[in-house]
Design a protein around this motif. Structure first.
Motif, short mmCIF file in Angstrom:
data_model
loop_
_atom_site.label_atom_id
_atom_site.label_comp_id
_atom_site.label_asym_id
_atom_site.label_seq_id
_atom_site.Cartn_x
_atom_site.Cartn_y
_atom_site.Cartn_z
N GLY A 136 55.04 -77.46 -59.80
CA GLY A 136 54.54 -77.32 -61.36
C GLY A 136 53.73 -76.25 -61.68
O GLY A 136 53.44 -75.20 -60.91
N CYS A 137 53.22 -76.37 -62.87
CA CYS A 137 52.18 -75.28 -63.29
C CYS A 137 51.30 -75.55 -64.50
O CYS A 137 51.72 -76.45 -65.28
N PRO A 138 50.04 -75.21 -64.30
CA PRO A 138 48.98 -75.84 -65.27
C PRO A 138 48.87 -74.98 -66.52
O PRO A 138 48.28 -75.61 -67.37
N VAL A 139 49.58 -73.83 -66.57
CA VAL A 139 49.42 -73.31 -67.76
C VAL A 139 50.81 -73.44 -68.76
O VAL A 139 51.80 -73.43 -68.38
N ASP A 140 50.23 -73.55 -69.89
CA ASP A 140 51.24 -74.11 -70.85
C ASP A 140 51.86 -73.08 -71.60
O ASP A 140 52.06 -73.36 -72.86
N CYS A 141 52.57 -72.20 -71.03
CA CYS A 141 53.48 -71.21 -71.93
C CYS A 141 54.72 -72.03 -72.77
O CYS A 141 55.11 -72.74 -72.19
N ARG A 142 54.76 -71.58 -73.82
CA ARG A 142 55.51 -72.31 -74.97
C ARG A 142 57.10 -72.08 -74.52
O ARG A 142 57.81 -72.96 -75.02
N PHE A 143 57.27 -71.10 -74.00
CA PHE A 143 58.54 -70.72 -73.57
C PHE A 143 59.38 -71.25 -72.17
O PHE A 143 60.25 -70.69 -71.91
N CYS A 144 58.65 -71.71 -71.21
CA CYS A 144 58.77 -71.97 -69.90
C CYS A 144 58.92 -73.37 -69.68
O CYS A 144 58.14 -74.30 -69.91
N LEU A 145 60.19 -73.44 -68.90
CA LEU A 145 60.35 -75.01 -68.65
C LEU A 145 59.48 -75.62 -67.61
O LEU A 145 58.96 -76.92 -67.65
N THR A 146 59.07 -74.63 -66.51
CA THR A 146 58.01 -75.24 -65.68
C THR A 146 56.65 -75.70 -66.16
O THR A 146 56.24 -76.95 -65.64
N ALA A 147 56.44 -75.31 -67.35
CA ALA A 147 55.23 -75.81 -68.15
C ALA A 147 55.13 -77.21 -68.32
O ALA A 147 54.17 -77.89 -68.35
N LEU A 148 56.46 -77.63 -68.52
CA LEU A 148 56.68 -79.08 -69.01
C LEU A 148 56.41 -79.94 -67.82
O LEU A 148 56.01 -81.12 -68.01
N MET A 185 57.67 -65.40 -58.66
CA MET A 185 58.06 -65.95 -60.12
C MET A 185 58.52 -67.29 -60.06
O MET A 185 59.36 -67.31 -61.15
N GLY A 186 58.48 -67.90 -59.16
CA GLY A 186 59.21 -69.41 -59.35
C GLY A 186 58.24 -70.09 -60.04
O GLY A 186 57.62 -69.90 -60.95
N MET A 187 58.21 -71.48 -59.49
CA MET A 187 57.20 -72.42 -60.26
C MET A 187 55.56 -72.01 -59.81
O MET A 187 55.53 -71.79 -58.66
N GLY A 188 55.11 -71.99 -60.93
CA GLY A 188 53.34 -71.88 -60.63
C GLY A 188 52.96 -70.68 -60.96
O GLY A 188 53.63 -69.59 -61.39
N GLU A 189 51.34 -70.85 -61.21
CA GLU A 189 50.66 -69.50 -61.27
C GLU A 189 50.03 -69.12 -60.07
O GLU A 189 49.05 -69.54 -59.53
N PRO A 190 50.63 -67.94 -59.45
CA PRO A 190 50.00 -67.51 -58.04
C PRO A 190 48.50 -67.38 -58.08
O PRO A 190 48.06 -67.66 -56.92
N THR A 221 51.58 -62.64 -62.65
CA THR A 221 50.58 -63.54 -63.32
C THR A 221 50.73 -63.68 -64.87
O THR A 221 50.75 -62.88 -65.29
N SER A 222 50.12 -64.87 -65.36
CA SER A 222 49.89 -65.12 -66.84
C SER A 222 48.77 -64.29 -67.20
O SER A 222 48.45 -64.45 -68.51
N GLY A 223 47.97 -64.00 -66.40
CA GLY A 223 46.72 -63.27 -66.68
C GLY A 223 45.32 -63.82 -66.31
O GLY A 223 44.57 -64.13 -67.35
FE1 SF4 Z 1 53.44 -69.85 -67.70
FE2 SF4 Z 1 54.49 -68.66 -65.56
FE3 SF4 Z 1 53.02 -71.20 -65.72
FE4 SF4 Z 1 55.66 -70.91 -66.78
S1 SF4 Z 1 55.07 -70.42 -64.67
S2 SF4 Z 1 53.92 -71.88 -67.62
S3 SF4 Z 1 55.33 -68.66 -67.63
S4 SF4 Z 1 52.26 -69.30 -66.04
#
Ligand code: SF4
Ligand code: SAH
Length: 378
Positions: A136-148, A185-190, A221-223
């Motif tokens: 999964g990923c804790p960062v909630d980018c609005r356009f990304c399915l993993t965020a859900l 660039m798979g699931m998650g925020e490295p 990274t999302s920054g």
């Molecule tokens: Fe955002 Fe990357 Fe996480 Fe997707 S995987 S929610 S793009 S930080």
């Protein structure tokens, strides 16, 4: 929990995987051999001659054994003690989905039963492995399915390396390992799992490890600003890509709410301060969303943001998904955007790979109902 004393150190082994499901936002140390470096192996093999650690390391990464029994260089009693003390830790394969374009999406099973996705993309000049760094990923980018999915947990270094080992073996990539290209660039925020990511990179790149050049590994990274600086200081580090995705602070806050914590101006300052090596350019990823961030004015603002940064830009037309509120721009809009950016920096359009099997950027998420796919094996 039970502990076993085998080689001079206590290892905690979860008595039942059910416990892990409740408490594992930060996982138990799983003690797997894959993911260990020489100091870990020395500790595990305390009391044995010093060269044993190197022998196990060479077997794990140089010969890429798939069971401890294959480490024939060790005397049988030691092999058997090693087998009892620590699992090898390679992932299991739940399923594979094959795209019309040759892309393969793997659903891999970890020791605690959680699953993670990794994607193999064969190309003419190289073979790209897109691997995950978190469940999964804790960062909630609005356009990304993993965020859900939210964050379930970080991956260990061994689980990151294990994805590469699995995909490379399954697709016979070791025959010409110089073709291997790895993108985190798979699931998650490295960068929210930086110690494990860097440890994995050391194993992937070590000459007696997997021997893959750091030039062929990219972390995206999302920054996470403080971690960008930290990664810049690492002795062994991959290339860095920044998912920018917007041309103004306001727009980025809408699309990537993490911008409220890490402002766009500060992110660009961190990029300008990033210590690039002579051979290196910083990459910027920019997901184009129809009518949101894809105008010529956005392109011109993007050019201004990137001034004085030695960089290249990868444009990605949005890959759609259920629950994603945005649309993909028309190809001529994308072309116009690219033409403006290209005047100032190399600017490429990323081909969507494996969209039909939900393997493309931002589409990785465990599906309750998988799309109709060709499943091979599993
Ligand atoms: Fe955002 Fe990357 Fe996480 Fe997707 S995987 S929610 S793009 S930080
Ligand atoms: N968390 C990291 C790495 C994983 S996301 C990051 O955000 O950089 C990898 C890339 O996929 C990022 O550049 C992200 O912006 C992009 N992405 C996310 N969702 C997407 C989508 N629906 N379509 C196209 N690209 C997407």
């Amino acid at each position: 929990m039970r502990t076993r004393r085998k080689f001079g150190r206590h290892f905690t082994i979860p008595a039942s995987t059910a416990n892990l499901n409740i408490v594992d936002r930060v996982p138990e140390p799983l003690n797997a051999l894959v993911g260990m470096e020489i100091p870990d192996l020395r500790e595990l093999l305390a009391g044995e001659p010093g060269y044993r650690a190197q022998q196990v390391y060479d077997a794990l990464y140089g010969r890429r054994v798939t069971s401890v029994d294959e480490i024939r260089v060790l005397p049988a009693p030691l092999r058997s003690r090693l087998r009892d003390a620590a699992p090898l830790g390679l992932p299991g394969q739940d399923s594979v989905f094959l795209s019309a374009d040759g892309t393969r999406r793997y659903l891999l099973r970890l020791a605690d039963g959680k699953t993670v996705e990794a994607v193999f993309m064969p190309e003419e000049a190289r073979d790209t492995l897109c691997i995950s760094t978190q469940v999964g990923c804790p960062v909630d980018c609005r356009f990304c399915l993993t965020a859900l999915m939210g964050l379930e947990r970080n991956l260990t270094a061994g689980e990151i390396v294990g994805q590469v080992l699995h995909l490379a073996r399954a697709n016979h990539l070791w025959a010409d390992a110089r073709r291997i290209n790895i993108v985190m660039m798979g699931m998650g925020e490295p960068l929210l799992n930086l110690p494990n990511v860097l440890k994995a990179v050391r194993i992937l790149t070590a000459s007696r490890g997997l021997g893959i050049s750091p030039r062929r590994i990219t972390v995206s990274t999302s920054g996470i600003i403080p971690k960008i600086a930290e990664m810049g200081q690492a002795e062994v580090r991959p290339r860095l890509a920044i998912s920018l995705n917007a041309s103004t602070e306001e727009q980025r806050r809408e699309l990537m709410p993490i911008t409220r914590k890490y402002h766009l101006n500060d992110l660009m300052a961190a990029c300008r301060a990033y210590p690039l090596r002579t051979w290196e350019k910083l990459s910027f990823e920019y997901v184009l969303l129809r009518g949101v961030n894809d105008t010529d004015a956005d392109a011109r603002r993007l050019v201004r943001l990137l001034a004085n940064i030695n960089c290249k830009v990868n444009l990605i037309a949005l890959n759609p998904g259920p629950g994603i509120q945005f649309e993909t721009p028309d190809p001529d809009r994308v072309a116009s955007f690219q033409a403006i950016v290209r005047k100032s920096a190399p600017c490429f359009l990323r081909k969507p790979r494996g969209r039909d099997i939900y393997a493309a950027c931002g589409q990785l998420k465990r599906m309750t109902e998988e799309p109709p796919l060709v499943a091979i094996g599993g």
